[in-house]
Design an enzyme around this catalytic site. Structure first.
Site, PDB file in Angstrom:
ATOM      1  N   TYR A 157       0.846  -1.209   0.000  1.00  0.00           N
ATOM      2  CA  TYR A 157       0.000   0.000   0.000  1.00  0.00           C
ATOM      3  C   TYR A 157       0.880   1.257   0.000  1.00  0.00           C
ATOM      4  CZ  TYR A 157      -3.422   3.418   1.733  1.00  0.00           C
ATOM      5  OH  TYR A 157      -4.225   4.520   1.909  1.00  0.00           O
ATOM      6  N   LYS A 161       0.910   4.290  -2.862  1.00  0.00           N
ATOM      7  CA  LYS A 161       0.644   5.704  -2.551  1.00  0.00           C
ATOM      8  C   LYS A 161       1.886   6.562  -2.824  1.00  0.00           C
ATOM      9  CE  LYS A 161      -3.719   5.758  -1.197  1.00  0.00           C
ATOM     10  NZ  LYS A 161      -4.758   6.359  -2.045  1.00  0.00           N
TER      11      LYS A 161
HETATM   12  N1  LIG Z   1      -9.219   5.277   6.118  1.00  0.00           N
HETATM   13  C1  LIG Z   1      -7.941   5.561   6.311  1.00  0.00           C
HETATM   14  O1  LIG Z   1      -7.371   5.316   7.404  1.00  0.00           O
HETATM   15  C2  LIG Z   1      -7.138   6.225   5.196  1.00  0.00           C
HETATM   16  C3  LIG Z   1      -5.914   6.812   5.543  1.00  0.00           C
HETATM   17  C4  LIG Z   1      -5.166   7.413   4.544  1.00  0.00           C
HETATM   18  C5  LIG Z   1      -5.626   7.457   3.245  1.00  0.00           C
HETATM   19  N2  LIG Z   1      -6.819   6.871   2.927  1.00  0.00           N
HETATM   20  C6  LIG Z   1      -7.245   6.929   1.514  1.00  0.00           C
HETATM   21  O2  LIG Z   1      -8.499   7.587   1.455  1.00  0.00           O
HETATM   22  C7  LIG Z   1      -9.207   7.150   0.279  1.00  0.00           C
HETATM   23  C8  LIG Z   1     -10.631   6.792   0.649  1.00  0.00           C
HETATM   24  O3  LIG Z   1     -10.628   5.702   1.539  1.00  0.00           O
HETATM   25  P1  LIG Z   1     -11.680   5.563   2.752  1.00  0.00           P
HETATM   26  O4  LIG Z   1     -10.916   5.584   4.010  1.00  0.00           O
HETATM   27  O5  LIG Z   1     -12.805   6.499   2.554  1.00  0.00           O
HETATM   28  O6  LIG Z   1     -12.137   4.037   2.552  1.00  0.00           O
HETATM   29  P2  LIG Z   1     -13.485   3.405   1.924  1.00  0.00           P
HETATM   30  O7  LIG Z   1     -14.672   3.844   2.694  1.00  0.00           O
HETATM   31  O8  LIG Z   1     -13.189   1.942   1.800  1.00  0.00           O
HETATM   32  O9  LIG Z   1     -13.564   4.075   0.499  1.00  0.00           O
HETATM   33  C9  LIG Z   1     -12.902   3.599  -0.624  1.00  0.00           C
HETATM   34  C10 LIG Z   1     -13.703   4.039  -1.831  1.00  0.00           C
HETATM   35  O10 LIG Z   1     -13.007   3.616  -3.008  1.00  0.00           O
HETATM   36  C11 LIG Z   1     -13.962   3.052  -3.884  1.00  0.00           C
HETATM   37  N3  LIG Z   1     -13.335   2.091  -4.785  1.00  0.00           N
HETATM   38  C12 LIG Z   1     -12.516   1.057  -4.455  1.00  0.00           C
HETATM   39  N4  LIG Z   1     -12.191   0.365  -5.574  1.00  0.00           N
HETATM   40  C13 LIG Z   1     -12.814   0.994  -6.613  1.00  0.00           C
HETATM   41  C14 LIG Z   1     -12.892   0.745  -8.004  1.00  0.00           C
HETATM   42  N5  LIG Z   1     -12.251  -0.274  -8.568  1.00  0.00           N
HETATM   43  N6  LIG Z   1     -13.636   1.572  -8.774  1.00  0.00           N
HETATM   44  C15 LIG Z   1     -14.299   2.607  -8.218  1.00  0.00           C
HETATM   45  N7  LIG Z   1     -14.269   2.902  -6.897  1.00  0.00           N
HETATM   46  C16 LIG Z   1     -13.541   2.091  -6.116  1.00  0.00           C
HETATM   47  C17 LIG Z   1     -14.997   2.394  -2.989  1.00  0.00           C
HETATM   48  O11 LIG Z   1     -16.270   2.335  -3.653  1.00  0.00           O
HETATM   49  P3  LIG Z   1     -16.947   0.977  -4.220  1.00  0.00           P
HETATM   50  O12 LIG Z   1     -16.532  -0.148  -3.329  1.00  0.00           O
HETATM   51  O13 LIG Z   1     -18.412   1.299  -4.152  1.00  0.00           O
HETATM   52  O14 LIG Z   1     -16.437   0.887  -5.605  1.00  0.00           O
HETATM   53  C18 LIG Z   1     -15.080   3.410  -1.859  1.00  0.00           C
HETATM   54  O15 LIG Z   1     -16.033   4.404  -2.153  1.00  0.00           O
HETATM   55  C19 LIG Z   1      -8.391   5.982  -0.299  1.00  0.00           C
HETATM   56  O16 LIG Z   1      -7.611   6.435  -1.373  1.00  0.00           O
HETATM   57  C20 LIG Z   1      -7.484   5.581   0.867  1.00  0.00           C
HETATM   58  O17 LIG Z   1      -6.283   4.997   0.407  1.00  0.00           O
HETATM   59  C21 LIG Z   1      -7.590   6.254   3.872  1.00  0.00           C
END
Ligand SMILES: NC(=O)c1ccc[n+]([C@@H]2O[C@H](COP(=O)([O-])OP(=O)(O)OC[C@H]3O[C@@H](n4cnc5c(N)ncnc54)[C@H](OP(=O)(O)O)[C@@H]3O)[C@@H](O)[C@H]2O)c1
Length: 271
Positions: A157, A161
């Site tokens: 991961y 990133k």
């Molecule tokens: N949560 C954390 O601790 C954290 C920390 C740092 C960075 N981030 C980053 O923040 C961003 C959002 O993550 P989140 O925390 O909000 O997690 P999340 O709720 O799991 O959201 C991930 C989103 O990505 C979408 N997605 C995944 N694969 C996809 C695909 N093939 N096509 C289209 N959409 C896709 C999912 O929608 P569907 O499943 O409906 O497609 C979902 O809406 C990510 O880039 C993650 O790396 C998260």
């Protein structure tokens, strides 16, 4: 923050069905933006659309798997037909991966790069003609504090990133002459379904992080602030910023701290 900072602007968000993307949709709508909401779970993007419509925004929910070229082409066609152009593209969709590098299946690594990196490139390139139809557009890439420093058990991961971070810098310089801004926002641990959705090396699991998590709404508010100020690089949470600093000035010490912290959170496969 004054209301309507993005009045009438069109914001396209990938991964808008849940977590940070969905919270960002509400935050930009509260500032007067209209939204194009893309993700695979159609019922949830429709729900997200209803949420922002209740805030007065126009919304276009689109079922789209960003790893599928035909879906991304259709997304852009629908965006153009509906709104004529895009002011802000938010590349937010992402997928995590947990486990030691040695135990990661190559297929998992490829999938994590496919969603976090290659699909981001695909969406960005497809959106550029729509962004060029509006003056002063923006691309906001959602990375992670883990894109700034590799941590044990999170290598796949972190690498994906880090690739996003490098691409963001290149793209920023390439598009500067066109007055298109390219921003990077790097959240720390955030309370979403991210850890449930992520991939794991066989038998490996992670317990909840020992640090206080941000809410998706807090991350979304920071994205809106970064957008308004066209801030090139936003690293969220104090631990996140300390991590980047500690890594710069005492990388060996930081290795030891990171190893202890992450291994304490890990559940290993049964022998
Ligand atoms: N949560 C954390 O601790 C954290 C920390 C740092 C960075 N981030 C980053 O923040 C961003 C959002 O993550 P989140 O925390 O909000 O997690 P999340 O709720 O799991 O959201 C991930 C989103 O990505 C979408 N997605 C995944 N694969 C996809 C695909 N093939 N096509 C289209 N959409 C896709 C999912 O929608 P569907 O499943 O409906 O497609 C979902 O809406 C990510 O880039 C993650 O790396 C998260």
């Amino acid at each position: 923050m004054p209301p309507g900072a993005f009045a009438g602007q069109v914001v396209l968000i990938t991964g808008a069905s849940s977590g940070i993307g969905r919270a960002a949709a509400r935050a930009y709508a509260a500032q007067g933006a209209h939204l194009i909401l893309a993700a695979r779970r159609e019922d949830m993007v429709r729900e997200a659309a209803r949420e922002v419509e209740a805030l007065g925004a126009r919304a276009l929910p689109v079922r789209c798997d960003i790893t599928v070229a035909a879906d991304v082409e259709r997304l852009m066609r629908e965006a153009e037909a509906h709104f004529g152009g895009v002011d802000i593209l938010i590349n937010n969709a992402g997928l995590g991966l947990f486990g030691p590098v040695e135990a990661l299946a190559e297929e998992q690594l490829r999938q994590v790069f496919e969603v976090n990196f290659f699909a981001l490139v695909r969406v960005t390139r497809a959106a550029l003609p729509l962004l060029r139809k509006r003056p002063g557009g923006q691309i906001l890439n959602v990375s992670s504090v883990l894109g700034h420093r590799g941590l044990p058990l999170l290598g796949g991961y972190c690498a994906a990133k880090a690739a996003v971070n490098a691409l963001t810098e290149s793209l920023r310089a390439e598009l500067a002459a066109e007055r298109l801004s390219v921003l990077l926002v790097s959240p720390g641990f955030t309370e979403t379904g991210f850890r449930q959705a992520r991939l794991h090396a066989e038998g490996w699991r992670q317990s909840p992080p020992p640090l206080k998590e941000m809410s998706a709404d807090e991350v979304a508010a920071a994205m809106v602030r970064a957008s308004r100020r066209r801030r090139r690089d936003t690293i969220l949470t104090l631990p996140g910023r300390l991590m980047v600093l500690a890594n710069r000035f005492a990388p060996g010490l930081f290795d030891a701290v990171a190893r202890r912290m992450i291994h304490r959170m890990a559940r290993r496969p049964e022998p």
